[in-house]
Motif scaffolding. Structure first.
Motif, mmCIF file in Angstrom:
data_model
loop_
_atom_site.group_PDB
_atom_site.id
_atom_site.type_symbol
_atom_site.label_atom_id
_atom_site.label_comp_id
_atom_site.label_asym_id
_atom_site.label_seq_id
_atom_site.Cartn_x
_atom_site.Cartn_y
_atom_site.Cartn_z
ATOM 1 N N LYS A 1 0.665 -1.459 0.472
ATOM 2 C CA LYS A 1 0.398 -0.295 -0.039
ATOM 3 C C LYS A 1 0.616 1.336 0.055
ATOM 4 O O LYS A 1 1.501 1.156 0.948
ATOM 5 C CB LYS A 1 -0.960 0.061 1.371
ATOM 6 C CG LYS A 1 -2.008 -0.880 0.986
ATOM 7 C CD LYS A 1 -3.012 -0.771 2.295
ATOM 8 C CE LYS A 1 -3.896 -1.938 2.570
ATOM 9 N NZ LYS A 1 -4.576 -2.014 3.743
ATOM 10 N N GLU B 1 1.075 5.532 -0.679
ATOM 11 C CA GLU B 1 0.277 6.968 -0.763
ATOM 12 C C GLU B 1 1.445 7.418 -1.609
ATOM 13 O O GLU B 1 2.271 8.458 -1.658
ATOM 14 C CB GLU B 1 0.376 8.014 0.215
ATOM 15 C CG GLU B 1 -0.658 8.717 0.698
ATOM 16 C CD GLU B 1 -1.191 8.923 2.698
ATOM 17 O OE1 GLU B 1 -1.072 10.236 1.995
ATOM 18 O OE2 GLU B 1 -2.134 8.541 2.622
ATOM 19 N N GLU C 1 1.462 11.817 -3.832
ATOM 20 C CA GLU C 1 1.137 13.280 -3.665
ATOM 21 C C GLU C 1 1.833 13.489 -5.761
ATOM 22 O O GLU C 1 3.366 13.103 -5.569
ATOM 23 C CB GLU C 1 0.898 13.951 -2.722
ATOM 24 C CG GLU C 1 0.925 15.502 -3.052
ATOM 25 C CD GLU C 1 1.696 16.337 -2.132
ATOM 26 O OE1 GLU C 1 1.228 17.841 -2.416
ATOM 27 O OE2 GLU C 1 1.046 15.285 -0.273
ATOM 28 N N ASN D 1 -7.148 -1.141 -5.347
ATOM 29 C CA ASN D 1 -7.921 -0.225 -4.841
ATOM 30 C C ASN D 1 -7.150 1.120 -5.680
ATOM 31 O O ASN D 1 -6.269 1.163 -5.255
ATOM 32 C CB ASN D 1 -7.848 -0.089 -2.731
ATOM 33 C CG ASN D 1 -9.176 0.499 -2.231
ATOM 34 O OD1 ASN D 1 -9.490 1.945 -3.217
ATOM 35 N ND2 ASN D 1 -9.322 0.457 -1.282
ATOM 36 N N ARG E 1 -8.156 5.415 -4.401
ATOM 37 C CA ARG E 1 -8.848 6.579 -3.827
ATOM 38 C C ARG E 1 -8.180 8.011 -3.701
ATOM 39 O O ARG E 1 -7.505 8.029 -3.546
ATOM 40 C CB ARG E 1 -8.615 6.140 -2.190
ATOM 41 C CG ARG E 1 -9.860 7.522 -2.017
ATOM 42 C CD ARG E 1 -9.566 6.555 -0.110
ATOM 43 N NE ARG E 1 -10.875 7.172 0.701
ATOM 44 C CZ ARG E 1 -10.899 8.292 1.863
ATOM 45 N NH1 ARG E 1 -9.741 7.838 2.455
ATOM 46 N NH2 ARG E 1 -11.400 8.382 2.404
ATOM 47 N N ARG E 2 -9.017 8.534 -4.709
ATOM 48 C CA ARG E 2 -8.923 10.071 -4.813
ATOM 49 C C ARG E 2 -8.347 10.957 -3.398
ATOM 50 O O ARG E 2 -10.157 10.503 -2.748
ATOM 51 C CB ARG E 2 -9.200 11.041 -6.041
ATOM 52 C CG ARG E 2 -8.816 10.463 -7.247
ATOM 53 C CD ARG E 2 -8.813 11.086 -8.095
ATOM 54 N NE ARG E 2 -8.816 10.491 -9.782
ATOM 55 C CZ ARG E 2 -7.584 11.039 -9.966
ATOM 56 N NH1 ARG E 2 -6.523 11.179 -9.492
ATOM 57 N NH2 ARG E 2 -7.812 10.285 -10.890
ATOM 58 N N THR E 3 -7.595 11.561 -2.413
ATOM 59 C CA THR E 3 -8.127 12.245 -1.381
ATOM 60 C C THR E 3 -8.084 13.608 -1.484
ATOM 61 O O THR E 3 -8.099 14.294 -0.641
ATOM 62 C CB THR E 3 -7.314 11.526 -0.258
ATOM 63 O OG1 THR E 3 -5.852 11.739 -1.133
ATOM 64 C CG2 THR E 3 -7.183 10.589 0.240
ATOM 65 N N LYS E 4 -7.315 13.989 -2.842
ATOM 66 C CA LYS E 4 -7.090 15.198 -2.670
ATOM 67 C C LYS E 4 -7.625 15.925 -4.649
ATOM 68 O O LYS E 4 -6.800 14.997 -4.935
ATOM 69 C CB LYS E 4 -5.602 16.094 -2.199
ATOM 70 C CG LYS E 4 -6.205 17.915 -2.533
ATOM 71 C CD LYS E 4 -5.471 18.342 -1.572
ATOM 72 C CE LYS E 4 -4.979 19.934 -1.873
ATOM 73 N NZ LYS E 4 -3.974 20.025 -1.474
ATOM 74 N N TYR F 1 -9.897 20.796 -3.526
ATOM 75 C CA TYR F 1 -11.005 19.685 -2.985
ATOM 76 C C TYR F 1 -10.545 18.765 -2.099
ATOM 77 O O TYR F 1 -9.136 17.709 -3.230
ATOM 78 C CB TYR F 1 -12.429 19.201 -4.344
ATOM 79 C CG TYR F 1 -13.042 20.762 -4.778
ATOM 80 C CD1 TYR F 1 -13.729 20.844 -3.751
ATOM 81 C CD2 TYR F 1 -12.490 20.971 -6.095
ATOM 82 C CE1 TYR F 1 -14.032 22.084 -4.481
ATOM 83 C CE2 TYR F 1 -13.147 21.692 -6.639
ATOM 84 C CZ TYR F 1 -13.916 22.544 -6.534
ATOM 85 O OH TYR F 1 -14.475 23.944 -6.713
ATOM 86 N N SER F 2 -10.660 18.695 -1.333
ATOM 87 C CA SER F 2 -9.844 17.745 -0.475
ATOM 88 C C SER F 2 -11.570 16.537 0.431
ATOM 89 O O SER F 2 -12.129 17.259 0.933
ATOM 90 C CB SER F 2 -8.937 18.699 0.879
ATOM 91 O OG SER F 2 -8.733 16.664 1.945
ATOM 92 N N VAL F 3 -10.608 15.519 0.490
ATOM 93 C CA VAL F 3 -11.391 14.389 1.689
ATOM 94 C C VAL F 3 -11.878 15.400 2.293
ATOM 95 O O VAL F 3 -12.796 15.089 3.303
ATOM 96 C CB VAL F 3 -11.235 12.626 1.551
ATOM 97 C CG1 VAL F 3 -12.109 12.078 2.496
ATOM 98 C CG2 VAL F 3 -11.318 12.552 0.113
ATOM 99 N N GLN F 4 -10.195 15.518 3.825
ATOM 100 C CA GLN F 4 -10.979 15.986 4.985
ATOM 101 C C GLN F 4 -11.779 16.834 5.307
ATOM 102 O O GLN F 4 -12.911 17.580 5.307
ATOM 103 C CB GLN F 4 -9.910 16.435 4.801
ATOM 104 C CG GLN F 4 -8.530 16.010 5.597
ATOM 105 C CD GLN F 4 -6.895 16.054 5.483
ATOM 106 O OE1 GLN F 4 -6.591 17.242 5.357
ATOM 107 N NE2 GLN F 4 -6.459 15.120 6.380
#
Length: 76
Positions: free
Chosen positions: A8, A10, A12, A38, A40-43, A47-50
């Motif tokens: 896994k 992450e 940027e 899998n 997953r876009r986090t940003k 726009y951000s998932v947070q």
């Protein structure tokens, strides 16, 4: 994070980066196969998932008043 056979990561990255191609390249470098199970876009841009709002929260009276009506450009 690595627990055989799953890695896994992450990343940027900038616009135009192909994450599936990155997985392929990592697999080639390790002399194995690799693919995404899998993604997953986090940003994306500003726009951000947070800062995201759950869909069920968007139908509340308070949300509509504070986000949709207040931010209507026609209300200037």
């Amino acid at each position: 994070d690595y627990a055989y056979p799953i890695l896994k990561i992450e990343c940027e990255v900038s616009a135009g980066t192909y994450i599936r191609a990155l997985a392929r390249d990592i697999g080639q470098k390790l002399d194995t196969g690799a693919y995404l199970s899998n993604l997953r876009r986090t940003k994306i841009g500003e726009y951000s998932v947070q800062n995201a709002v759950r869909l069920d929260e968007t139908t509340t009276h308070e949300f509509i008043l504070s986000h949709i009506i207040r931010n209507n450009p026609g209300d200037n």
